[in-house]
Design an enzyme around this catalytic site. Structure first.
Site, PDB file in Angstrom:
ATOM      1  N   ARG A  24      11.975  -5.760   5.307  1.00 58.97           N
ATOM      2  CA  ARG A  24      11.957  -4.438   4.666  1.00 58.97           C
ATOM      3  C   ARG A  24      12.602  -3.351   5.523  1.00 58.97           C
ATOM      4  NH1 ARG A  24       5.434  -3.000   4.488  1.00 58.97           N
ATOM      5  NH2 ARG A  24       5.216  -2.696   6.735  1.00 58.97           N
ATOM      6  N   ARG A  32      11.248  -0.527  10.877  1.00 54.42           N
ATOM      7  CA  ARG A  32      10.171  -0.343  11.842  1.00 54.42           C
ATOM      8  C   ARG A  32      10.258  -1.407  12.923  1.00 54.42           C
ATOM      9  NH1 ARG A  32       4.724   0.233   8.350  1.00 54.42           N
ATOM     10  NH2 ARG A  32       4.014  -0.866  10.195  1.00 54.42           N
ATOM     11  N   ARG A  43      -9.516   0.794   9.093  1.00 53.48           N
ATOM     12  CA  ARG A  43      -9.078  -0.569   9.405  1.00 53.48           C
ATOM     13  C   ARG A  43     -10.131  -1.340  10.186  1.00 53.48           C
ATOM     14  NH1 ARG A  43      -3.195   0.454   9.145  1.00 53.48           N
ATOM     15  NH2 ARG A  43      -1.978  -1.408   9.549  1.00 53.48           N
ATOM     16  N   LYS A  51       0.833  -1.217   0.000  1.00 52.28           N
ATOM     17  CA  LYS A  51       0.000   0.000   0.000  1.00 52.28           C
ATOM     18  C   LYS A  51       0.865   1.264   0.000  1.00 52.28           C
ATOM     19  CE  LYS A  51      -2.188  -0.974   3.904  1.00 52.28           C
ATOM     20  NZ  LYS A  51      -1.505  -2.223   4.284  1.00 52.28           N
ATOM     21  N   ARG A  86      -0.206  -8.640  13.494  1.00 48.31           N
ATOM     22  CA  ARG A  86      -0.781  -7.632  12.593  1.00 48.31           C
ATOM     23  C   ARG A  86      -1.668  -8.309  11.538  1.00 48.31           C
ATOM     24  NH1 ARG A  86       4.529  -4.761  10.790  1.00 48.31           N
ATOM     25  NH2 ARG A  86       3.156  -3.531   9.445  1.00 48.31           N
TER      26      ARG A  86
HETATM   27  P1  AMP Z   1       0.877   0.586   9.179  1.00 54.28           P
HETATM   28  O1  AMP Z   1       2.016   1.519   8.999  1.00 54.28           O
HETATM   29  O2  AMP Z   1      -0.337   0.969   8.368  1.00 54.28           O
HETATM   30  O3  AMP Z   1       1.259  -0.854   8.989  1.00 54.28           O
HETATM   31  O4  AMP Z   1       0.426   0.738  10.709  1.00 54.28           O
HETATM   32  C1  AMP Z   1       1.310   0.431  11.769  1.00 54.28           C
HETATM   33  C2  AMP Z   1       0.527   0.274  13.055  1.00 54.28           C
HETATM   34  O5  AMP Z   1      -0.144   1.510  13.378  1.00 54.28           O
HETATM   35  C3  AMP Z   1      -0.608  -0.769  13.022  1.00 54.28           C
HETATM   36  O6  AMP Z   1      -0.124  -2.080  13.283  1.00 54.28           O
HETATM   37  C4  AMP Z   1      -1.515  -0.251  14.129  1.00 54.28           C
HETATM   38  O7  AMP Z   1      -1.001  -0.545  15.416  1.00 54.28           O
HETATM   39  C5  AMP Z   1      -1.424   1.262  13.942  1.00 54.28           C
HETATM   40  N1  AMP Z   1      -2.445   1.750  12.981  1.00 54.28           N
HETATM   41  C6  AMP Z   1      -2.215   2.348  11.777  1.00 54.28           C
HETATM   42  N2  AMP Z   1      -3.364   2.679  11.178  1.00 54.28           N
HETATM   43  C7  AMP Z   1      -4.358   2.298  12.012  1.00 54.28           C
HETATM   44  C8  AMP Z   1      -5.774   2.352  11.961  1.00 54.28           C
HETATM   45  N3  AMP Z   1      -6.411   2.873  10.898  1.00 54.28           N
HETATM   46  N4  AMP Z   1      -6.465   1.856  13.025  1.00 54.28           N
HETATM   47  C9  AMP Z   1      -5.845   1.352  14.100  1.00 54.28           C
HETATM   48  N5  AMP Z   1      -4.521   1.243  14.210  1.00 54.28           N
HETATM   49  C10 AMP Z   1      -3.761   1.717  13.181  1.00 54.28           C
END
Ligand code: AMP
Length: 215
Positions: free
Chosen positions: A127, A161, A88, A13, A172
């Site tokens: 990554r 990360r 989400r 994404k 996740r």
């Molecule tokens: P991402 O970078 O999108 O993989 O997000 C990293 C982490 O941020 C996720 O594993 C969640 O803990 C938190 N997170 C990001 N976006 C959301 C969302 N829309 N709702 C809830 N938690 C989020």
């Protein structure tokens, strides 16, 4: 044009959002990036989100919806946005359905990037990104041309990360299947859902997304 990129962690994404930003002048709204900045700054939201993120679980709907609500008030979002990692949960999708008309915006398409689970752990756990320009690399699938030097900007500084390890990726993925995958049916009902093959190479995925959003 406002679109949502929907897909599990590691679906690509972020990579596709960056390409669409350049190609269409859209603005990437990544709730993950916003929350990571909040953690780094030590703000109240960051303190509340940190442990939840490290455990690979979802931050509360209330926090995330508040962050998006505020971000959508910035003038740059009028150019059109790509929601990356938001919504989400069904509650977040319902909140977005209310927020967009309040801000005189609408949703054009929801693009689901479909990828098999067994590929995702491998993709995510290797990554890393350039700390200066944000270019993405992978230990096995996308190496820098010169070892330890970013192809894009020449920096020697990279970041990983903390939640991109095999153990946290499994949490996740579980969160994705339990809480996020129901959004596929939610958006299919609204007629906005388009599905692309997230396992194809990067250029082909971009081509499929462009085709889906132009239709
Ligand atoms: P991402 O970078 O999108 O993989 O997000 C990293 C982490 O941020 C996720 O594993 C969640 O803990 C938190 N997170 C990001 N976006 C959301 C969302 N829309 N709702 C809830 N938690 C989020």
């Amino acid at each position: 044009m406002n679109i949502i990129l929907l897909g599990p962690p590691g679906a690509g994404k972020g990579t596709q959002a960056r390409i669409l930003e350049e190609g269409y002048g859209l603005v990437q709204l990544s709730t993950g990036d916003m929350l990571r900045s909040a953690v780094a700054s030590g703000s109240d939201i960051g303190r509340q989100a940190k442990e939840v993120m490290e455990a690979g679980q979802l931050v509360s709907d209330e926090i995330v919806i508040g962050v998006i609500d505020e971000r959508l008030d910035a003038p740059d979002t009028k150019k059109g946005v790509i929601f990356d990692g938001f919504p989400r949960t069904v509650a977040q999708a319902e909140a977005l359905d209310k927020l967009l008309p309040q801000k005189r915006l609408s949703l054009n398409a929801v693009v689901e990037m479909a990828v098999d689970d067994d590929l995702l752990v491998d993709r995510v756990s290797g990554r890393y990104t350039c700390a200066m320009c944000g270019e993405g690399y992978h230990d096995r699938h996308k190496l820098t041309k010169e070892e330890g030097v970013c192809d894009n900007c020449g920096s020697r500084s990279f970041t990983r990360r903390p939640d991109d390890n095999a153990e946290t990726v499994k949490s996740r993925l579980a969160a994705y299947h339990e809480q996020t995958a129901p959004l596929i049916a939610y958006y299919a009902r609204s007629g906005k859902l388009k599905t692309v093959d997230g396992m194809a190479d990067i250029d082909e995925v971009t081509r499929q997304i462009e085709h889906a959003i132009r239709r």
